[in-house]
Design a protein around this motif. Structure first.
Motif, PDB file in Angstrom:
ATOM      1  N   GLU A   1      34.587  39.526  15.251  1.00 45.16           N
ATOM      2  CA  GLU A   1      35.478  39.737  14.114  1.00 45.16           C
ATOM      3  C   GLU A   1      36.965  39.757  14.477  1.00 45.16           C
ATOM      4  O   GLU A   1      37.797  39.935  13.600  1.00 45.16           O
ATOM      5  CB  GLU A   1      35.118  41.045  13.407  1.00 45.16           C
ATOM      6  CG  GLU A   1      33.743  41.011  12.757  1.00 45.16           C
ATOM      7  CD  GLU A   1      33.414  42.275  11.985  1.00 45.16           C
ATOM      8  OE1 GLU A   1      32.686  42.168  10.977  1.00 45.16           O
ATOM      9  OE2 GLU A   1      33.880  43.363  12.387  1.00 45.16           O
ATOM     10  N   HIS A   2      37.294  39.598  15.728  1.00 48.44           N
ATOM     11  CA  HIS A   2      38.709  39.588  16.111  1.00 48.44           C
ATOM     12  C   HIS A   2      38.895  38.897  17.458  1.00 48.44           C
ATOM     13  O   HIS A   2      37.940  38.658  18.192  1.00 48.44           O
ATOM     14  CB  HIS A   2      39.288  41.006  16.157  1.00 48.44           C
ATOM     15  CG  HIS A   2      38.555  41.912  17.101  1.00 48.44           C
ATOM     16  ND1 HIS A   2      37.723  42.916  16.673  1.00 48.44           N
ATOM     17  CD2 HIS A   2      38.522  41.965  18.449  1.00 48.44           C
ATOM     18  CE1 HIS A   2      37.209  43.542  17.711  1.00 48.44           C
ATOM     19  NE2 HIS A   2      37.687  42.987  18.811  1.00 48.44           N
ATOM     20  N   THR A   3      40.151  38.589  17.750  1.00 49.81           N
ATOM     21  CA  THR A   3      40.555  38.003  19.030  1.00 49.81           C
ATOM     22  C   THR A   3      41.781  38.757  19.509  1.00 49.81           C
ATOM     23  O   THR A   3      42.619  39.162  18.705  1.00 49.81           O
ATOM     24  CB  THR A   3      40.890  36.512  18.872  1.00 49.81           C
ATOM     25  OG1 THR A   3      39.799  35.836  18.248  1.00 49.81           O
ATOM     26  CG2 THR A   3      41.165  35.861  20.214  1.00 49.81           C
ATOM     27  N   CYS A   4      41.888  38.966  20.815  1.00 51.25           N
ATOM     28  CA  CYS A   4      43.026  39.704  21.362  1.00 51.25           C
ATOM     29  C   CYS A   4      43.591  38.971  22.569  1.00 51.25           C
ATOM     30  O   CYS A   4      42.850  38.572  23.478  1.00 51.25           O
ATOM     31  CB  CYS A   4      42.612  41.115  21.769  1.00 51.25           C
ATOM     32  SG  CYS A   4      43.932  42.080  22.551  1.00 51.25           S
ATOM     33  N   TYR A   5      44.909  38.796  22.570  1.00 53.75           N
ATOM     34  CA  TYR A   5      45.647  38.255  23.704  1.00 53.75           C
ATOM     35  C   TYR A   5      46.498  39.398  24.247  1.00 53.75           C
ATOM     36  O   TYR A   5      47.287  39.986  23.496  1.00 53.75           O
ATOM     37  CB  TYR A   5      46.533  37.084  23.267  1.00 53.75           C
ATOM     38  CG  TYR A   5      45.735  35.906  22.764  1.00 53.75           C
ATOM     39  CD1 TYR A   5      45.516  34.787  23.559  1.00 53.75           C
ATOM     40  CD2 TYR A   5      45.176  35.907  21.487  1.00 53.75           C
ATOM     41  CE1 TYR A   5      44.770  33.709  23.108  1.00 53.75           C
ATOM     42  CE2 TYR A   5      44.416  34.841  21.022  1.00 53.75           C
ATOM     43  CZ  TYR A   5      44.221  33.749  21.840  1.00 53.75           C
ATOM     44  OH  TYR A   5      43.467  32.687  21.385  1.00 53.75           O
ATOM     45  N   TYR A   6      46.342  39.728  25.521  1.00 56.39           N
ATOM     46  CA  TYR A   6      46.966  40.965  26.005  1.00 56.39           C
ATOM     47  C   TYR A   6      47.623  40.789  27.369  1.00 56.39           C
ATOM     48  O   TYR A   6      47.325  39.863  28.136  1.00 56.39           O
ATOM     49  CB  TYR A   6      45.939  42.093  26.074  1.00 56.39           C
ATOM     50  CG  TYR A   6      44.820  41.871  27.065  1.00 56.39           C
ATOM     51  CD1 TYR A   6      44.932  42.288  28.396  1.00 56.39           C
ATOM     52  CD2 TYR A   6      43.634  41.241  26.679  1.00 56.39           C
ATOM     53  CE1 TYR A   6      43.900  42.086  29.294  1.00 56.39           C
ATOM     54  CE2 TYR A   6      42.596  41.038  27.576  1.00 56.39           C
ATOM     55  CZ  TYR A   6      42.745  41.469  28.882  1.00 56.39           C
ATOM     56  OH  TYR A   6      41.726  41.262  29.790  1.00 56.39           O
ATOM     57  N   ALA A   7      48.541  41.711  27.647  1.00 57.78           N
ATOM     58  CA  ALA A   7      49.236  41.752  28.930  1.00 57.78           C
ATOM     59  C   ALA A   7      49.342  43.200  29.380  1.00 57.78           C
ATOM     60  O   ALA A   7      49.401  44.121  28.559  1.00 57.78           O
ATOM     61  CB  ALA A   7      50.627  41.140  28.813  1.00 57.78           C
ATOM     62  N   HIS A   8      49.366  43.389  30.687  1.00 61.74           N
ATOM     63  CA  HIS A   8      49.562  44.715  31.285  1.00 61.74           C
ATOM     64  C   HIS A   8      50.661  44.561  32.326  1.00 61.74           C
ATOM     65  O   HIS A   8      50.491  43.827  33.295  1.00 61.74           O
ATOM     66  CB  HIS A   8      48.253  45.195  31.922  1.00 61.74           C
ATOM     67  CG  HIS A   8      48.268  46.649  32.283  1.00 61.74           C
ATOM     68  ND1 HIS A   8      47.307  47.235  33.061  1.00 61.74           N
ATOM     69  CD2 HIS A   8      49.130  47.652  31.958  1.00 61.74           C
ATOM     70  CE1 HIS A   8      47.561  48.514  33.202  1.00 61.74           C
ATOM     71  NE2 HIS A   8      48.670  48.790  32.549  1.00 61.74           N
ATOM     72  N   VAL A   9      51.794  45.227  32.103  1.00 64.85           N
ATOM     73  CA  VAL A   9      52.970  45.019  32.944  1.00 64.85           C
ATOM     74  C   VAL A   9      53.644  46.351  33.239  1.00 64.85           C
ATOM     75  O   VAL A   9      53.346  47.381  32.627  1.00 64.85           O
ATOM     76  CB  VAL A   9      53.987  44.080  32.248  1.00 64.85           C
ATOM     77  CG1 VAL A   9      53.417  42.684  32.052  1.00 64.85           C
ATOM     78  CG2 VAL A   9      54.442  44.678  30.906  1.00 64.85           C
ATOM     79  N   LEU A  10      54.603  46.330  34.174  1.00 65.51           N
ATOM     80  CA  LEU A  10      55.469  47.478  34.378  1.00 65.51           C
ATOM     81  C   LEU A  10      56.298  47.706  33.124  1.00 65.51           C
ATOM     82  O   LEU A  10      56.601  46.767  32.375  1.00 65.51           O
ATOM     83  CB  LEU A  10      56.390  47.237  35.574  1.00 65.51           C
ATOM     84  CG  LEU A  10      55.727  47.081  36.952  1.00 65.51           C
ATOM     85  CD1 LEU A  10      56.797  46.833  38.007  1.00 65.51           C
ATOM     86  CD2 LEU A  10      54.894  48.299  37.299  1.00 65.51           C
ATOM     87  N   ASP A  11      56.709  48.962  32.903  1.00 71.45           N
ATOM     88  CA  ASP A  11      57.471  49.270  31.698  1.00 71.45           C
ATOM     89  C   ASP A  11      58.794  48.509  31.632  1.00 71.45           C
ATOM     90  O   ASP A  11      59.330  48.260  30.550  1.00 71.45           O
ATOM     91  CB  ASP A  11      57.703  50.774  31.574  1.00 71.45           C
ATOM     92  CG  ASP A  11      58.280  51.406  32.841  1.00 71.45           C
ATOM     93  OD1 ASP A  11      58.701  50.658  33.742  1.00 71.45           O
ATOM     94  OD2 ASP A  11      58.298  52.646  32.927  1.00 71.45           O
ATOM     95  N   THR A  12      59.318  48.103  32.789  1.00 71.00           N
ATOM     96  CA  THR A  12      60.572  47.343  32.803  1.00 71.00           C
ATOM     97  C   THR A  12      60.389  45.897  32.358  1.00 71.00           C
ATOM     98  O   THR A  12      61.383  45.198  32.122  1.00 71.00           O
ATOM     99  CB  THR A  12      61.173  47.364  34.224  1.00 71.00           C
ATOM    100  OG1 THR A  12      60.181  46.921  35.148  1.00 71.00           O
ATOM    101  CG2 THR A  12      61.636  48.763  34.601  1.00 71.00           C
ATOM    102  N   ASP A  13      59.139  45.450  32.259  1.00 72.97           N
ATOM    103  CA  ASP A  13      58.868  44.046  31.929  1.00 72.97           C
ATOM    104  C   ASP A  13      58.224  43.873  30.560  1.00 72.97           C
ATOM    105  O   ASP A  13      57.616  42.839  30.274  1.00 72.97           O
ATOM    106  CB  ASP A  13      57.957  43.426  32.999  1.00 72.97           C
ATOM    107  CG  ASP A  13      58.608  43.427  34.369  1.00 72.97           C
ATOM    108  OD1 ASP A  13      59.761  42.969  34.467  1.00 72.97           O
ATOM    109  OD2 ASP A  13      57.980  43.897  35.329  1.00 72.97           O
TER     110      ASP A  13
END
Length: 461
Positions: free
Chosen positions: A116-128
Motif C-alpha cells: 500500500e505504499h512506497t518509501c525512498y529514504y536516506a540516513h545521514v549526519l545531521d549536518t547533511d
C-alpha cells in the motif's frame, strides 16, 4: 555539463520556500514532549518530524501512498520496478553521481515497496540533511527513466524474482497471500511476475510514475537531530516542482476499505519444491485497519507465537522438537488483514506440526489465554515498542506509516497505555471470533500433489 552544487541549490531555494510555510500550519502532535510536529506544505505534501535529543543523525523518507495494490494486472510489479529505476539518474545527476554524493558523506540511500505504499529514504549526519532532502526529492520527482535503464533494470528485477523463487520462505509468503486474498490486488506479489516484468514497457512505467507519484500522496517523515521549521523550508523548496501542479490541493486522506471482502477461507495452496524442508503457513483473515481491536490482536499474536514463551514455540519446538522455526504474525491493510502461523520442518513431520498448531489454535479459540500469558504478551509488546524506537530510522518509519495509514500520530505513551488496557476477556473474545474460522494454508515442499500432503492439511482443501 556538471550538475549544480546541491547544497547551494537547497540553501538558495529555502528562503523562497520559507514564505510559503506558515508557522500556523505547524501542529505539535505530542503535547507531552513537543518533539513530534506536523506541517501541511504546498501542493498537499505532509511533513512529520520528530526531534531526537542526543543523536548526530537524521533519517528522512519520502513516502508515497501508492503500492502494488494500486496496479492493474498489466502493471503488476510497476511500483517495485520504479523503485529500482528512479535511482538510475535524474536530469541533474547520474546514477554514479547519486551514489558518490551519498558515499562522500557516509550516508545511506535506499527504498522499499509494500502493498500500500512506497518509501525512498536516506540516513545521514545531521549536518547533511539538506543534501538528503535534495537527493531524495530529485530522485522521486525528476528521474529520467531512460529506455536503456529500463532494459538494464528489467534484468535486475527478473534476477530478484529468481532469488525469491529460490527462497521457500519468501515464496511461501506470496503464496499464502494469493491463497487467502484470491484475485484481489492484495493477493498479488509486490515484486510482480516474470511475465508482467518482461512485458512492462517504459511508457507503462512512466505513466504509472507520473500519474500516481503526486504531491498530495507524499508524506515526508524525518527523525533525528533536526529543526522542524528548517526541514520544512528544505522540503518545500525541493518539492516545489511537484507541488506546482497541485496549488491549493489537500493531502490525500488515508486509504479506506473498498467494501469488498477479499478473502477465501478454507483454501489450500501447494507448490511442489524439491527442498530439504517443508514450509507451511496456516492462518485466518482479520479485519482491516479500520476494524476494532488492534492492540487486542497484537496481544493475541504475541502470546500465540511472538516469542520464546509463546504457546506455539513451547508446544512445537520446546516440548516436541518438531521444528526449528515456528512463529505467528499479523498484517493489516485497508481492506483486510491476516493472522498466520509459519513453521519449517522435515517433510515427514509436517503432519505432526500441523496437528499441534491446529490443536493450539483450537484451544485458544475455545478457552482464550491465561492471565499470565496476557501479562507476558503485554510486557513483550511494551518492550518491543520502546526498544524499536531507539534509533532514528525506526522512528522515521513509525511516523511515515502512521501518517499514511491513519492520518494522525499516536504518542508512545498513548500506544503503551492501549497495550496495558488489554484484558484476558477481550483477547478471549477476539480469539473465539478469529480462530473459529476455517483455516487457510499454503505449503512449499516436496509434495507432488495435494494427495501427498498429510491428512491434517488435506481436509482444508
Amino acid at each position: 555539463m556538471a550538475p549544480e552544487n546541491d547544497h547551494a541549490a537547497a540553501a538558495r531555494d529555502s528562503s523562497r520556500a520559507a514564505a510559503r510555510v506558515s508557522p500556523a500550519s505547524v501542529t505539535t502532535v505530542d503535547d507531552t514532549t513537543d518533539t513530534v510536529r506536523r506541517s501541511d506544505l504546498p501542493g498537499g505534501v505532509r511533513l512529520v518530524t520528530e526531534t531526537v535529543p542526543g543523536v548526530r543523525s537524521v533519517a528522512l523518507g519520502i513516502w508515497i501512498g501508492i503500492g502494488s495494490v494500486d496496479e492493474t494486472p498489466e502493471q503488476a510489479g510497476a511500483a517495485h520496478f520504479l523503485e529500482h529505476l528512479l535511482f538510475k539518474g535524474t536530469r541533474r545527476r547520474t546514477a554514479a553521481g547519486i551514489a558518490e554524493e551519498m558515499d562522500a558523506v557516509g550516508g545511506e540511500l535506499n527504498a522499499f515497496t509494500a502493498k500500500e505504499h512506497t518509501c525512498y529514504y536516506a540516513h545521514v549526519l545531521d549536518t547533511d540533511v539538506a543534501l538528503a532532502v535534495d537527493v531524495l526529492a530529485d530522485v522521486v520527482t525528476d528521474a529520467e527513466l531512460a529506455h536503456t535503464d529500463v532494459e538494464l533494470e528489467r534484468g535486475v528485477v527478473l534476477e530478484e524474482i529468481s532469488m525469491r523463487d529460490d527462497d521457500p520462505e519468501d515464496l511461501l509468503g506470496d503464496m499464502f497471500d494469493e491463497t487467502l486474498f484470491g484475485d484481489h490486488p492484495l493477493g498479488r506479489p509486490v515484486i510482480g511476475s516474470e511475465d508482467s516484468i518482461r512485458a512492462m514497457s517504459r511508457d507503462t512505467l512512466h505513466s504509472f510514475w507520473r500519474g500516481e507519484y503526486t504531491a498530495p500522496r507524499m508524506v515526508v517523515a524525518a527523525a533525528g537531530n533536526l529543526d522542524h521549521d528548517h526541514v520544512a523550508e528544505l522540503v518545500a523548496a525541493a518539492l516545489d516542482r511537484a507541488a506546482q501542479g497541485h496549488t491549493g490541493a489537500r493531502p490525500v486522506p488515508p486509504r479506506t476499505a473498498t467494501g469488498a471482502r477479499p478473502v477465501r477461507t478454507g483454501a489450500l495452496g501447494l507448490l511442489d519444491d524439491d527442498s530439504e524442508q517443508a514450509h507451511m503457513m496456516l492462518g485466518v483473515p482479520t479485519a482491516g485497519r479500520a476494524g476494532r481491536g488492534l492492540p487486542v490482536l497484537a496481544v493475541l499474536n504475541s502470546a500465540l507465537g511472538g516469542g520464546l514463551s509463546s504457546r506455539l514455540f513451547q508446544q512445537v519446538r520446546e516440548q516436541r522438537g518438531l521444528a526449528y522455526q515456528v512463529y505467528s504474525s499479523t498484517v493489516r491493510y485497508a481492506d483486510a488483514g491476516a493472522l498466520s502461523v509459519y513453521a519449517g520442518c522435515a517433510p515427514e513431520r509436517l503432519g505432526e506440526v500441523v496437528a499441534v498448531v491446529r490443536d493450539v489454535l483450537a484451544e485458544v479459540a475455545a478457552d482464550g489465554l491465561t492471565e499470565a500469558e496476557v501479562v507476558r504478551a503485554r510486557g513483550a509488546l511494551r518492550g518491543g515498542l520502546v526498544l524499536g524506537c531507539e534509533d532514528t530510522a525506526s522512528r522515521m518509519n513509525r511516523l511515515g506509516r502512521a501518517e499514511l495509514d491513519h492520518g494522525r500520530q499516536r504518542s508512545l505513551a498513548d500506544s503503551l497505555a492501549r497495550i496495558d488496557a488489554v484484558t484476558p476477556a477481550e483477547v478471549a473474545a477476539l480469539a473465539g471470533e478469529l480462530l473459529a474460522q476455517p483455516l487457510t494454508a499454503a505449503v512449499v515442499g516436496p509434495y507432488g500433489d495435494v494427495d501427498d500432503l498429510p491428512a491434517a492439511l488435506r481436509d482444508l482443501a
